[in-house]
Every structure is written in C-alpha cells, then in structure tokens.
Design a protein around this motif. Sequence first.
Motif, short mmCIF file in Angstrom:
data_model
loop_
_atom_site.label_atom_id
_atom_site.label_comp_id
_atom_site.label_asym_id
_atom_site.label_seq_id
_atom_site.Cartn_x
_atom_site.Cartn_y
_atom_site.Cartn_z
N GLU A 132 31.36 9.92 -61.26
CA GLU A 132 30.99 10.63 -59.85
C GLU A 132 31.89 11.30 -58.99
OE1 GLU A 132 27.46 9.61 -59.92
OE2 GLU A 132 27.12 8.13 -61.21
N THR A 133 31.73 12.76 -59.51
CA THR A 133 33.03 12.92 -58.51
C THR A 133 33.09 12.86 -57.48
OG1 THR A 133 31.85 15.46 -58.47
CG2 THR A 133 33.09 14.72 -60.17
N THR A 134 31.99 12.42 -56.25
CA THR A 134 31.83 12.11 -55.02
C THR A 134 32.53 10.72 -54.67
OG1 THR A 134 30.03 11.56 -55.49
CG2 THR A 134 29.94 13.51 -54.45
N ALA A 135 32.76 10.20 -56.02
CA ALA A 135 33.25 8.41 -56.07
C ALA A 135 34.76 8.93 -56.00
CB ALA A 135 33.03 7.54 -56.46
N ARG B 172 42.44 15.63 -49.46
CA ARG B 172 40.94 15.68 -48.97
C ARG B 172 41.31 17.33 -48.25
NH1 ARG B 172 36.03 14.47 -50.21
NH2 ARG B 172 37.14 12.12 -49.60
N ASP C 65 39.68 20.27 -48.87
CA ASP C 65 38.51 20.97 -47.64
C ASP C 65 38.60 22.71 -47.35
OD1 ASP C 65 37.33 18.63 -48.09
OD2 ASP C 65 37.67 18.14 -45.66
N GLN D 82 38.10 24.62 -51.86
CA GLN D 82 37.47 24.20 -53.02
C GLN D 82 38.11 23.83 -54.47
OE1 GLN D 82 34.81 22.37 -53.26
NE2 GLN D 82 35.16 22.09 -50.86
N ASP E 102 28.74 16.49 -60.15
CA ASP E 102 28.33 16.45 -58.99
C ASP E 102 27.48 16.09 -57.67
OD1 ASP E 102 26.05 17.82 -58.96
OD2 ASP E 102 26.21 19.69 -58.98
N GLU E 103 27.36 15.75 -56.81
CA GLU E 103 27.37 15.69 -55.65
C GLU E 103 25.70 15.27 -56.13
OE1 GLU E 103 28.73 18.10 -54.73
OE2 GLU E 103 26.69 19.57 -54.67
N ALA E 104 25.25 15.95 -56.95
CA ALA E 104 23.68 16.14 -57.30
C ALA E 104 22.67 15.35 -57.68
CB ALA E 104 22.57 18.13 -56.86
N GLY E 105 24.14 15.14 -59.34
CA GLY E 105 23.97 14.37 -59.99
C GLY E 105 24.04 15.48 -61.26
N TRP F 225 36.24 24.36 -61.33
CA TRP F 225 34.84 24.01 -61.70
C TRP F 225 33.86 25.01 -61.91
CZ3 TRP F 225 34.08 19.23 -61.20
CH2 TRP F 225 34.86 18.30 -60.44
#
Length: 336
Positions: free
Chosen positions: A239-242, A250, A254, A257, A311-314, A324
């Motif tokens: 899970e890249t968001t993790a 960060r 930010d 990207q 990604d954040e949406a799975g 990316w």
Amino acid sequence: LSDTPDEFSLIAELFAPLARGYPGALGLIDDAALVAEQPGTEIVVTVDAMVAGVHFLPTDAADLVARKLVRVNLSDLAAKGARPFAVLLAAAFPHGTGRAWLEAFAAGLGADLQEFGIALIGGDTVATPGPLTLSLTAMGRVEAGNALLRSGAKAGDELWMSGTLGDGALGLLAAQGLLTTVDAEAVDYLADCYRLPRPRVTLGPSLVGLANAAMDVSDGLAQDLEHLCRASGLGAIVETTALPLSPAARQAIDADQSQLARALTGGDDYEILFTVPPGAADTLHRLAGESAVPLTLIGRMVQGSAVTLLDEAGRPIAVGQGGWRHFSTHGSGAGT
Ligand code: ADP
Ligand code: MG
C-alpha cells in the motif's frame, strides 16, 4: 615527495589501533586474523565495496566515507539478525593520497568501530591510479539456524519496514545541491541521511524468532522487495499510502510528485524490510520503542510472483524509469 605515508606505517600507526585489542587481530602484524568459534552460533559474513564517484561523492569528507563504509555493511548483518564483531578493510588509495586525508579516514573508521563495538582485524592496503576504492568485510554472529533469510516469507505474512523510505536517494540529490524544492533544514537532514546511514543494529537481532524473512533495503524498496519475493517464491502487495516518509521527504514529494518514484526506486535506505506472521504488531511496536526506530506495516505477502503497488484508491501502479504510471498493459511489473 608527497606526504603519503608508506603502507607499513599507515597500517602500524593508523589501522593497528583500530584492532581495539581484539586478540585474533594479532596487532595487524601477522598474515591473517584468527576468529574464535563460539558453540551454538554461526558467523555471518558480508562484504560491500564503495568507489569514489559511484557510491559517494569524491568531495565527501574522509571520516564520513569511512563511516558510511562501516554502516552499509552493518546494515547487511543487521538484516540477517546478526550482531557484528569484526571488519576487514581492503583499501585502494589513489597515488598521492595525503596523510591528513588518511588520518581523517582512520579517525572516522575508529569512531564507528567504537560506536558499534567492533574491531578492525585485518585487511589489505594498495595504491591505485584509479579512484579511491574501498571494500569492507564485516562479520557478525547469530544463534545457529536462526539467521533471518530472504527466503523465509510465508503467504499471508505482513510486510513491514524500519525507518523511512527514500531519505538516502533524496539525500543524494540534496548533497549535490539539486534538491531545490525543500527548505534548508530538509536539505541538511536528507544529505545527512545519504552520507551517514543508521544501520538498524539493535533492531535486526531482536527480529530473530519473530520475522519469517528479512533483507537490507539498499537498492530501492521496489527492486529489493522483488528479490525477497523471488527468494521466498511469493508475491507481495504494497500500500503506497502506508509507506513511511520523513517530514523532509514528504516536503520533497509534496513539491514534486515524481520524487515518490525516486523514493521507491532509489538506493541508500539501509532499512530492514521484513515479514512477520499476522499478530505481531504489538510486539513490533514495543520493539520500535526500544530500538527508537519506527516500524511500519506496508503490505502483505501473497501467493504468486507479482509485486503489486497500490495507490490511494487501491489501483495497481508501476514504477518505471519515467516515474509513476498506471498499468496499461499486462505482463509488466515494477522496475520495468
Ligand atoms: P600481506 O603481505 O599478506 O598482504 P600485508 O603486509 O598487506 O600482508 O598486511 C600486514 C597486516 O596488516 C595483516 O595483518 C593485514 O591484515 C593488515 N592490514 C593491511 N592492510 C590493512 C587495512 N587496510 N586494514 C586493516 N588491516 C590491514
Ligand atoms: Mg597486503
């Protein structure tokens, strides 16, 4: 002539004190070193080479070069759950390397050997017409049969990593003055991460008996995870968001990207990537506190061979040369 010390005075004056009284080092005046057996343990051995202009900047301070050399090797031992006790140094110094440089190098080496409680027990010293080339062999011990291997992961294991991701790769940019999107404090923090990695020497041995598999992340998480997966005959989902990011990293991501791809695929993290059976989170959080190293659950091991980044949406994403991108075709994986 230059102030270059000859090989023998270099060894006697600068390197012999770094044997730190280790009996088998024989004062660095014999042909080889002796390492005593300890029943019930195995010796874990690793070697890493560093070349000026490739693995560090030719202008980097001599003491930091020495310390990085020690640390990248200790990181490999830590990832096997081993406690380090000795190193051997093969050094090819460019012709004319001055005494001041060599003294600073030995001082840095000595500082880290003392910090980590290890001895310089041997090596080789040569002169070269090429760039400064250093090779360090590091030795550690682990309870026999208990070393952490890349091949031990089980389907259903949780995938965790120590520390934060990408500070080394972003730190290289920072050290080169090429990271202009973050504040001065972040530049310093990241450059320091690149020059002086923190090997997880306390954490590694404490993962013995807990982790099913472990590896040193030094060539970029995306690539290294593939190696762990291949060794274990499994796939993984991340899970890249993790993914754990330092405040400085960060900031860089930010602002741009595309730096996330650098963080995932760049080298020089020297963190431990490991898998544990579900249910170990409480123990790991306690260990994180004890070793003062953050530990983060980033994904899981699955049947198959694919390494999938979500990604954040799975949605699956791939990290390639150009950064990316979302999967548009079948059959290609991360790192293509
Ligand atoms: P040899 O003739 O076998 O190559 P050397 O004269 O190179 O032996 O080395 C003499 C001693 O100095 C040995 O104990 C060797 O391990 C040690 N030594 C040489 N170079 C280094 C080094 N860079 N770091 C630590 N020990 C060294
Ligand atoms: Mg020699």
